[in-house]
Design an enzyme around this catalytic site. Structure first.
Site, PDB file in Angstrom:
ATOM      1  N   ARG A  90      43.915 -12.741  18.553  1.00 35.11           N
ATOM      2  CA  ARG A  90      42.686 -12.732  19.473  1.00 35.11           C
ATOM      3  C   ARG A  90      42.887 -13.073  20.769  1.00 35.11           C
ATOM      4  O   ARG A  90      42.058 -13.452  21.516  1.00 35.11           O
ATOM      5  CB  ARG A  90      41.411 -13.730  18.739  1.00 35.11           C
TER       6      ARG A  90
ATOM      7  N   SER B 240      31.643 -12.734  15.565  1.00 31.31           N
ATOM      8  CA  SER B 240      32.263 -14.140  15.326  1.00 31.31           C
ATOM      9  C   SER B 240      32.377 -14.872  16.420  1.00 31.31           C
ATOM     10  O   SER B 240      33.086 -14.621  17.617  1.00 31.31           O
ATOM     11  CB  SER B 240      33.714 -13.899  14.659  1.00 31.31           C
TER      12      SER B 240
ATOM     13  N   GLU C  47      34.996 -17.385  21.115  1.00 31.20           N
ATOM     14  CA  GLU C  47      35.504 -15.917  21.147  1.00 31.20           C
ATOM     15  C   GLU C  47      34.871 -15.097  22.284  1.00 31.20           C
ATOM     16  O   GLU C  47      35.633 -14.364  23.157  1.00 31.20           O
ATOM     17  CB  GLU C  47      35.839 -15.323  19.682  1.00 31.20           C
TER      18      GLU C  47
END
Length: 346
Positions: A161, A240, A338
């Site tokens: 990520r 998320s 995130e």
């Protein structure tokens, strides 16, 4: 060139439905226009926010005191397995197309909201695939050098990520992305995610028809409120909100003392990945947990939602902070957001 508009509310351009006004707003319909707008703003010292699909963005209640460039460039070129898409192309529409045409490599990334341009920045991933496995080049405008450059995959600094683009957020404006897919192959890549394998009724490592893999991923995502649906309040999120923490061996040993037998994925480099959803739920924050008008999704613990579209950015972040602090207090693990924060911080 598209005319600038003043005082445009940014909330409707984000999946969370949050964010105040932009001082100036313009939609850029081509890579050339994107470069021209950003370069001119940089020349005169005007702050710039490059806005894609708004699916991984948290904008402050005060908005953005500068120029917002909305990426609206279009175009897809396909040569065998090589697929080059402009940054403003809708990501899931691209996945749908290549799956239908028998090109594999991104089928498990079905249903992810947002535009092509955001995929290398976040190294978008799900269900055992991530875009770093297929990206071969990213065309960018480098705001530091003032040049348009083609970066090959190893220059992108891909990690879980993460990417070099996220490391120096704002330096590079993504203009187009090239993916190398397996062409003329009706089967998916090897299924690498247990939940997906169970849904498909196959073993890890098996391959299934592309359309079947895409359908199963869409079903799983919809069940978690992770496919945009105007009728589903749980989809009013940024996906998320926290990444799965990656712990050193020492940190993992400390967590074992606090939570014996905690779920984990042992990584090849000796680190340990821990599911953030498990940490959140076991710290006392179940699905549907509410703080004022903001709540955790009723389907997926990792999503912070604005279900009635009545929350402010700060109200949603207060919920996220409560979750982060509660997890740290119980487990000694710090959750990291995130989504990209604009004008605010967690």
């Amino acid at each position: 060139m598209t005319e600038r508009m003043a005082g445009v509310r940014l909330a409707p351009y984000t999946t969370l439905g949050l964010g105040g006004e932009a001082r100036a707003f313009v939609a850029a319909g081509s890579a050339e226009e994107i470069v021209e707008l950003v370069a001119e703003a940089d020349r005169v010292g005007e702050p710039v926010l490059v806005l894609g699909g708004g699916s991984n963005l948290v904008v402050s209640d005060e908005g953005f005191d500068g120029l917002v460039v909305r990426v609206a460039s279009q175009g897809v070129e396909i040569d065998g397995g090589r697929v080059t898409a402009q940054a403003g192309e809708d990501w899931d529409s691209l996945v749908e197309r290549v799956v239908a045409e028998g090109r594999s490599g991104v089928e498990c990334l079905s249903g992810i909201p947002g535009l092509v341009g955001s995929t290398p920045i976040q190294n978008v991933g799900a269900y055992g695939q991530d875009v770093s496995q297929t990206i071969t080049a990213v065309r960018v405008y480098d705001r530091r050098s003032g040049e348009v450059r083609d970066l090959i995959a190893r220059e992108c600094g891909f990690a879980y990520r993460h990417s070099a683009f996220k490391e120096e957020l704002g330096r590079h404006v993504v203009l187009a992305v090239t993916y190398e897919l397996a062409a003329d192959d009706a089967l998916s890549g090897p299924i690498a995610y247990r939940e997906l394998a169970l849904r498909l009724g196959v073993a890890l490592g098996d391959r299934v028809p592309l359309a079947r893999a895409r359908a199963a991923v869409l079903e799983l995502r919809a069940g978690k409120g992770m496919v945009l649906d105007a009728a589903d309040p749980d989809t009013r999120s940024a996906g998320s909100f926290f990444t799965n923490p990656i712990l050193t061996g020492g940190q993992a040993a400390e967590l074992e003392l606090r939570a014996p037998g905690f779920p984990r994925w042992d990584m090849p480099d000796g680190t340990v990945k821990v599911p953030a959803a498990w940490l959140i739920e076991n710290a006392g924050f179940p699905k549907g947990y509410r703080r004022g008008p903001a709540r955790i999704s009723t389907k997926h613990t990792l999503a912070m939602t604005n279900p009635e579209m009545s929350a402010s950015t700060e109200e949603l972040l207060d919920l996220a902070r409560e979750v982060r602090d509660g997890v740290f207090e119980k487990f000694g693990v710090t959750l990291v957001n995130e989504p990209v924060m604009v004008g605010t911080r967690l």
